[in-house]
Design a protein around this motif. Structure first.
Motif, PDB file in Angstrom:
ATOM      1  N   GLN A   1       0.826  -1.207   0.000  1.00  0.00           N
ATOM      2  CA  GLN A   1       0.000   0.000   0.000  1.00  0.00           C
ATOM      3  C   GLN A   1       0.862   1.259   0.000  1.00  0.00           C
ATOM      4  O   GLN A   1       0.541   2.236  -0.684  1.00  0.00           O
ATOM      5  N   GLU A   2       1.951   1.264   0.760  1.00  0.00           N
ATOM      6  CA  GLU A   2       2.853   2.421   0.777  1.00  0.00           C
ATOM      7  C   GLU A   2       3.505   2.616  -0.589  1.00  0.00           C
ATOM      8  O   GLU A   2       3.595   3.736  -1.090  1.00  0.00           O
ATOM      9  N   THR A   3       3.965   1.530  -1.192  1.00  0.00           N
ATOM     10  CA  THR A   3       4.596   1.612  -2.503  1.00  0.00           C
ATOM     11  C   THR A   3       3.593   2.091  -3.541  1.00  0.00           C
ATOM     12  O   THR A   3       3.913   2.941  -4.374  1.00  0.00           O
TER      13      THR A   3
ATOM     14  N   LYS B   1       0.231  12.025  11.273  1.00  0.00           N
ATOM     15  CA  LYS B   1      -0.051  10.681  11.750  1.00  0.00           C
ATOM     16  C   LYS B   1      -0.975  10.747  12.963  1.00  0.00           C
ATOM     17  O   LYS B   1      -0.747  11.508  13.897  1.00  0.00           O
TER      18      LYS B   1
ATOM     19  N   LYS C   1       3.103  12.535   5.910  1.00  0.00           N
ATOM     20  CA  LYS C   1       2.504  11.365   6.543  1.00  0.00           C
ATOM     21  C   LYS C   1       2.936  11.275   8.004  1.00  0.00           C
ATOM     22  O   LYS C   1       2.132  10.953   8.874  1.00  0.00           O
TER      23      LYS C   1
ATOM     24  N   TYR D   1       6.089  13.556   0.825  1.00  0.00           N
ATOM     25  CA  TYR D   1       5.035  12.589   1.121  1.00  0.00           C
ATOM     26  C   TYR D   1       5.271  11.936   2.477  1.00  0.00           C
ATOM     27  O   TYR D   1       4.362  11.861   3.312  1.00  0.00           O
ATOM     28  N   PHE D   2       6.499  11.474   2.720  1.00  0.00           N
ATOM     29  CA  PHE D   2       6.795  10.829   3.999  1.00  0.00           C
ATOM     30  C   PHE D   2       6.724  11.825   5.157  1.00  0.00           C
ATOM     31  O   PHE D   2       6.248  11.493   6.242  1.00  0.00           O
TER      32      PHE D   2
END
Length: 77
Positions: free
Chosen positions: A14-16, A72, A68, A64-65
């Motif tokens: 899902q992350e990829t 969180k 996220k 993006y990271f």
């Protein structure tokens, strides 16, 4: 294979998948630029354009990271 390993594989997939979708969506402006400047393709595709595209993908992935991580939701027991 246990269900725990399948769960981690699904999270990785899902992350990829999310990263690939973000990168593909960020390619739309670059594709429009190339489409509008079709006559000058030999000047557009040089080493600098490739370097800038790779740098742009790295920046988008890091954003993006970071977003996220920033947004969180923490679940408290």
């Amino acid at each position: 294979m246990t269900t725990l390993k399948k769960r981690y594989f699904n999270i990785f997939f899902q992350e990829t998948y999310a990263i690939v979708l973000v990168l593909l969506a960020s390619l739309i402006p670059m594709m429009e630029f190339i489409n509008s400047n079709y006559n000058e393709l030999d000047n557009i595709f040089n080493d600098n354009f490739l370097f800038l595209t790779i740098f742009y993908f790295i920046v988008v992935t890091l954003l993006y990271f970071f977003s996220k991580l920033l947004f969180k939701i923490k679940h408290k027991l």
